[in-house]
Design a protein around this motif. Structure first.
Motif, mmCIF file in Angstrom:
data_model
loop_
_atom_site.group_PDB
_atom_site.id
_atom_site.type_symbol
_atom_site.label_atom_id
_atom_site.label_comp_id
_atom_site.label_asym_id
_atom_site.label_seq_id
_atom_site.Cartn_x
_atom_site.Cartn_y
_atom_site.Cartn_z
ATOM 1 N N GLY A 109 12.125 -3.196 20.883
ATOM 2 C CA GLY A 109 13.489 -3.308 21.385
ATOM 3 C C GLY A 109 13.740 -4.465 22.318
ATOM 4 N N ARG A 148 15.803 6.170 19.936
ATOM 5 C CA ARG A 148 16.541 5.208 20.749
ATOM 6 C C ARG A 148 15.611 4.062 21.149
ATOM 7 N N GLY A 149 16.227 2.938 21.486
ATOM 8 C CA GLY A 149 15.446 1.808 21.975
ATOM 9 C C GLY A 149 14.883 0.909 20.902
ATOM 10 N N ILE A 150 15.293 1.070 19.652
ATOM 11 C CA ILE A 150 14.779 0.181 18.601
ATOM 12 C C ILE A 150 15.947 -0.384 17.801
#
Lengths: 278, 463
Positions: A109, A148-150
């Motif tokens: 990310g 989340r976060g990618i």
């Protein structure tokens, strides 16, 4: 799902903008096929909506001679993709079938790929994706639910390709009809190429504005267009004159040099809207 | 010709070690307050990692914001250390002496602070540590063939910055050895033993001095390429991005390096003024030193301004619609046009106007104002490069958007400033921020004797 095909593929899509009505069927199909989280009003207002394919709407002309123009934008699967060299962990790379592939497990990310994407086709998971309970059973088991976060983006529905490969090569079943392939037809890998493997957006397009096939397929629907587009690039490279009125083929932001595997078709307007004879 | 009265060796020791052997009353209060701010910022970062990046103001076109701005800013500040120590040491500028140590230590701490920024700005920091950061306890996972992608500036970045960090720490430590020995001789108990260990058996004999000086000069020379490369590579984070029109420029490397020196030297000048005020080092940090720094800054600032104008000019020169769109957003659209005017004003016109006047250069209040304004401006510079460029990335106007930082980002950015200040205060408690031996050497070199009618230097240095 190891690919055992010996035939070389290079998948490509042709988007006919003259046919696009902006109906958003492709957007919905993509949403359902690829386990994309529900885009709420908040997501749109924060400009964080997940749209692997989106219809951009532009207005042309002044009221009342106003005309809406639509352009579907998705990951262009660039041959020379700007997003690929900047990823520090090889989370995005080019596979040998002309696809730009995103490996969710590797992604950390940094969002550099999205910064470097001229088409803004890459989505970042700002929040943990969440579905209402009633929709949980609707998720596609072939597609990963991303954390989340990618980063995530259009995959050309690669899960359908892999499913098709398993069916055709290992089980000998024709994907669309479900019939057993017999005899020599099984060896004919053309089974995969035309009609059998289609991304969800292409399948759902009511006006056939989206076409998808193997660029190497001589009888396929896209080869001609790609040949034409490549010829134009070649001509431009050598500084030759291109008659813009006789071709509809172009690639989006060709000057960036990403050479996408997506081609747009658009008739060039002969003269501006307000001067058109009524 | 230097100003001020000559200083005796004993007096130098007494005054410069004052901060270490007994700390002032305000010390613990200030450090605790700063520590609380840092803790709050760490809490905010934890909240952000826990909740996801939705708590920031980032969105699809503007994927980078405050954190990257802050990262570039602190890397820029770190360039003061080498600029002052290495270049001025090699060019034998006498006025560098009191400034070097503070500059080097500021380098180390701002680099450390800077490197926290790209870490927490990634979506999954735990994986970033695992795959990118070659910390001593987290080597590359080469056994499974997981190597970083060497084509990306995001891998060049940590490589360059860690090289710079390592060499800066070496630089500081080599210069500290004689001072550690002084401290070792003046402390008892545990601190005596620790300083003894750090002094590495320094006796002050001729051979050790020779080695120490050679090491200093060698490190100065070796660190210079690193100094140039670090901020060039940081600029390539932007310069290599082919899709962002206003970033994709070849002028970025020198532009960023000069800008970094500009903000870094200003920061060091401010730190020196602060040290002089806080610890009462009027005899060491004299008006002539600040004056010399200001005169250096006039040159650096003008060089930087040249690159700024060039960058804008190159942007307009191509007359490409997408580039014009970014420039239009920067210069014409509120609030960016106001920020742009403030930025150019506080980074160049205000401070340079101040530095051109001798009386203003020697007024520490006005100098502090100029140095702070440069740093505000340089922070804004990075912000005004990063955000408008992304907000108007290409001509797909449907995707254009802007960026408003959230409270979490403000707190974290504020926390980095508190962290650097706190670390500087804490280190001032442990090591002398003005090099004792360097000042003494300077004092020896400035002594003069009278022979008949002429005054000549008492000491002649052969090299």
């Amino acid at each position: 799902m190891v690919t055992t095909n010996k035939i070389k593929h290079k998948w490509g899509m042709v988007v006919d903008l003259d046919r696009c009505t902006g109906c958003q069927a492709c957007v919905i199909a993509c949403q359902a096929e690829n386990n994309i989280p529900i885009n709420t009003k908040d997501y749109f207002q924060q400009r964080r909506a997940y749209e692997w394919i989106r219809i951009e709407r532009y207005w042309e002309g002044e009221f009342p001679n106003v005309k809406a123009k639509f352009i579907p934008i998705l990951c262009q699967h660039c041959e020379n993709a700007p997003c690929e060299p900047v990823c520090p962990v090889f989370a995005t790379y080019h596979n040998d079938e002309g696809m730009n592939v995103q490996v969710y497990n590797r992604c950390i990310g940094t969002r550099y790929c999205s910064v470097n994407c001229p088409y803004s086709a890459r989505m970042f998971n700002y929040w943990q994706p969440n579905w209402p309970d009633s929709l949980r059973n609707q998720l596609n088991p072939d597609v990963t639910v991303r954390t989340r976060g990618i980063m995530e983006k259009c995959t050309f529905c690669v899960q359908r390709l892999r499913r098709g490969e398993v069916n055709v090569e290992q089980r000998g079943i024709e994907p669309l009809t479900g019939e057993k392939i017999t005899g020599e037809r099984k060896l004919n890998y053309r089974q995969m190429q035309e009609g059998n493997y289609l991304p969800a957006c292409v399948q759902s397009c009511p006006t056939n504005a989206l076409q998808f096939a193997d660029q190497y397929d001589e009888t396929g629907p896209v080869k001609e267009r790609f040949d034409e587009a490549n010829e134009i690039v070649e001509k431009r490279h050598h500084g030759e004159h291109i008659d813009e009125n006789h071709t509809r083929t172009y690639r989006l932001f060709e000057e960036v040099g990403a050479s996408p595997n997506l081609i747009y078709l658009k008739k060039v307007e002969p003269f501006p809207l307000e001067k058109r004879p009524r | 010709m230097q100003e001020g009265k000559p200083l005796q060796s004993k007096q130098i020791n007494r005054e410069l070690l004052l901060t270490i052997l007994n700390s002032p009353k305000w010390f613990f209060t200030t450090v605790s307050v700063l520590g609380i701010i840092v803790m709050v910022a760490m809490g905010a970062a934890g909240y952000m990692i826990n909740q996801g990046f939705g708590v920031t103001g980032l969105n699809r076109p503007v994927m980078w914001g405050f954190f990257i701005t802050n990262f570039v800013f602190w890397i820029g500040i770190s360039h003061a250390g080498v600029m002052l120590s290495a270049i001025l040491r090699l060019s034998k500028a006498e006025w560098r002496r009191p400034a070097t140590r503070a500059a080097e230590i500021l380098t180390v701490f701002s680099l450390m602070t800077a490197m926290t920024m790209p870490l927490i700005h990634t979506g999954r920091p735990w994986r970033t540590v695992y795959w990118i950061y070659t910390l001593p306890f987290v080597p590359y996972d080469y056994a499974r063939g997981i190597w970083p992608n060497v084509r990306t500036p995001l891998v060049w970045d940590p490589s360059a910055v860690y090289t710079y960090l390592t060499s800066s720490i070496l630089f500081v430590v080599v210069a500290l050895i004689p001072d550690f020995a002084v401290l070792r001789d003046r402390t008892t108990g545990m601190s005596h033993r620790i300083y003894g260990l750090l002094a590495m058996g320094w006796q002050g004999n001729a051979r050790q001095w020779k080695l120490q000086i050679i090491a200093g000069v060698l490190l100065s020379a070796l660190i210079l390429p690193v100094f140039v490369s670090v901020h060039s590579i940081v600029s390539w984070d932007f310069g290599m991005a082919v899709s962002v029109k206003s970033w994709h420029s070849t002028v970025f490397a020198p532009y960023f390096v000069v800008g970094a020196v500009h903000s870094g030297v200003s920061a060091v000048a401010f730190v020196l003024i602060l040290l002089r005020y806080v610890y009462g080092w009027q005899n060491y940090i004299r008006h002539e030193h600040i004056d010399a720094l200001a005169r250096l800054l006039v040159v650096v600032a003008t060089g930087w301004f040249y690159f700024l104008v060039m960058e804008i000019l190159f942007g307009f020169y191509g007359r490409e619609a997408d580039e014009i769109a970014v420039r239009d957003y920067q210069f014409m659209v509120s609030p960016w046009n106001i920020w742009m005017m403030i930025f150019v004003g506080v980074t160049y016109f205000l401070p340079v106007a101040i530095w051109l006047s001798r009386s203003a250069r020697r007024n520490l209040w006005i100098m502090s104002l100029a140095c702070i304004s440069v740093n505000i401006g340089m922070w804004l510079e990075r912000f005004l490069i990063i955000v408008p460029g992304l907000a108007r990335k290409q001509l797909l106007t449907f995707d254009w958007y802007t960026y408003t930082p959230s409270a979490v980002e403000w707190i974290i950015v504020g926390g980095t400033f508190a962290m650097v200040t706190m670390l500087m205060l804490v280190i001032a408690r442990v090591v002398p921020l003005i090099p004792l031996y360097d000042i003494k050497e300077g004092e020896i070199l400035r002594t003069e004797i009278k022979i008949g009618r002429v005054t000549v230097p008492a000491v002649f240095r052969e090299d």
